[in-house]
Design an enzyme around this catalytic site. Structure first.
Site, PDB file in Angstrom:
ATOM      1  N   CYS A   1       0.328  -1.212  -0.350  1.00 52.75           N
ATOM      2  CA  CYS A   1       0.071  -0.513   0.089  1.00 52.75           C
ATOM      3  C   CYS A   1       1.204   1.521  -0.136  1.00 52.75           C
ATOM      4  O   CYS A   1       0.618   2.047  -0.374  1.00 52.75           O
ATOM      5  CB  CYS A   1      -0.958  -0.458   0.574  1.00 52.75           C
ATOM      6  SG  CYS A   1      -0.099  -0.240   2.552  1.00 52.75           S
TER       7      CYS A   1
ATOM      8  N   HIS B   1      -1.832   0.080   7.569  1.00 53.09           N
ATOM      9  CA  HIS B   1      -2.416   0.224   6.152  1.00 53.09           C
ATOM     10  C   HIS B   1      -2.565   1.205   5.261  1.00 53.09           C
ATOM     11  O   HIS B   1      -2.384   2.554   6.474  1.00 53.09           O
ATOM     12  CB  HIS B   1      -3.925  -0.632   5.721  1.00 53.09           C
ATOM     13  CG  HIS B   1      -4.257  -0.729   5.135  1.00 53.09           C
ATOM     14  ND1 HIS B   1      -3.562  -0.652   3.836  1.00 53.09           N
ATOM     15  CD2 HIS B   1      -5.941  -0.116   3.948  1.00 53.09           C
ATOM     16  CE1 HIS B   1      -3.841  -1.162   2.324  1.00 53.09           C
ATOM     17  NE2 HIS B   1      -5.413  -0.513   2.503  1.00 53.09           N
TER      18      HIS B   1
END
Length: 428
Positions: free
Chosen positions: A58, A266
């Site tokens: 990510c 994340h």
């Protein structure tokens, strides 16, 4: 274009700064490498949204997604008429690659380095990957055209890693070591496999600093480098809601209303079409915030009253002793020995409070999470919400008390924000 095979020494230095000093091109990296083995692939449910297969990449995918959004929303005049959705998405992704790579080019350099790996069937080990790497130099003047072939290559497996390596080599391994203050930190977390803050900053600013504050800070004689200017894409972090760090105004108030949102492990993206959410490159509030934060090293929201002369000097304001004594008494009426940021800003820059925090009362926002499993319907798409900012800033609750993680992150920028969602998006 001519491609060459890097030397073993070049690959080893590259592997060390990305994965850690305990790895080399001849050591297997294992599961973490596998997490990063995907290409840049668009969602079947949203043609302009990238899909993330596993936790980890990510730190590359979210920034590229943010630049894709910027292109599609704010550079529409350069989108070719008559393009299909897939062609438009490819153009947007190429533009995103160009935006990032150009930030990484050093002074006097006229080319970027692009990495590809020979096409292979099935999955390969990290050792095989590094043995099959080739590098080409693409001229800056024709970079968009040159990247068209690479964009298609990077859609295949190992494309994300190839782009990451392109970024590192274009910036230079030694320069990135300097960005990291010469320490042992690397770009990918060895324990969990996600990108470190330094990797996110590399794509947003062109430098792999691990810090998110404005300018630089001197901490016990150690010079720590932060973000040096307003970024195009912003960044907000749940770690600020937990009071572990404080994101500076250069990241909080970017040129475009697009923010990467960081949870503990994340990254997702929030954006709006409303350009009034962005502020100009340099405002009195930003200068005051940056000067205050340089003295508020621990991010407590206050400074010692004794630091008032330094603060006024940094802001090129009156700093005569008699005036300072009067203002110190006014800013610290109970003689607590501290000056709160809000008190300082309301005294010296009252007109900026509305400018920075209450750009408007309501606006539409969209949220993106590239992980299929993190979307309640298992579809990667843009989730729309209706945001409202209430005007009672002085009575805003602590960001960490918000009822769900996404709102906690957003309240580090807009302390009174509320959002209506059909289904509350996940940031994990």
């Amino acid at each position: 274009m001519d491609k060459c095979r890097p030397s073993n020494e070049e690959i080893s230095k590259l592997v060390e700064v990305v994965w850690g000093r305990e790895y080399s091109s001849e050591n297997e990296i294992g599961n973490t490498f596998e997490q990063w083995s995907q290409g840049f692939v668009f969602s079947e449910d949203e043609p302009n949204a990238l899909v993330q297969d596993k936790g980890g990449p990510c730190a590359i995918i979210a920034p590229i997604q943010a630049y894709i959004i910027r292109y599609l929303l704010f550079d529409s005049e350069v989108v070719r008429a008559g393009n299909s959705q897939s062609e438009e998405a490819l153009d947007a992704m190429i533009n995103a690659f160009v935006c990032v790579l150009k930030k990484l080019v050093g002074e006097g350099v006229t080319a970027v380095k692009c990495v590809s790996v020979n096409e292979v069937a099935g999955s390969i080990s990290s050792v095989s990957f590094h043995r099959n790497i080739t590098i080409a130099n693409l001229d800056l003047e024709t970079l968009s055209d040159g990247l068209r072939d690479y964009a298609r290559i990077w859609k295949r497996p190992y494309g994300v890693l190839s782009f990451l390596y392109s970024c590192v080599l274009t910036r230079g391994v030694d320069t990135i070591r300097d960005d990291l203050s010469g320490g042992d930190e690397n770009l990918i977390d060895k324990t969990f496999g996600h990108g470190n803050q330094s990797l996110v900053n590399l794509l947003l600013t062109g430098a792999a600093t691990p810090n998110v504050f404005d300018y630089s800070k001197d901490v016990s004689g150690l010079q720590l480098h932060g973000i040096q200017e307003t970024t195009e894409i912003g960044f907000l972090s749940i770690l600020e809601a937990h009071r572990y760090l404080k994101v500076g105004e250069f990241l909080k108030s970017p040129k475009y209303p697009i923010w990467i949102l960081g949870s503990e492990a994340h990254l997702t993206v929030l954006f709006s079409r409303d350009t009034s959410l962005s502020v100009s490159d340099d405002t009195p509030y930003k200068r005051a915030r940056a000067a205050f934060d340089q003295l508020d090293v621990e991010g407590n929201g206050f400074i010692p009253t004794s630091d008032l002369p330094s603060l006024l000097h940094k802001l090129e304001m009156v700093s005569e002793p008699d005036y300072i004594s009067i203002m110190a008494e006014q800013l610290d009426p109970e003689s607590m020995g501290i000056i709160l940021f809000n008190t300082f800003i309301q005294e010296f820059f009252p007109e900026t409070v509305n400018e920075e925090y209450f750009v408007q009362k309501d606006f539409d926002v969209f949220h993106y999470n590239g992980l299929v499993q993190s979307n309640s319907d298992r579809k990667v798409s843009f989730r729309q919400g209706k945001a409202i900012i209430y005007m009672e800033y002085n009575h805003a609750p602590e960001a960490g008390t918000a009822p769900y993680p996404l709102l906690r992150v957003l309240r580090t920028k807009w302390p009174t924000i509320e959002i209506e969602w059909d289904i509350i998006p996940s940031i994990v």
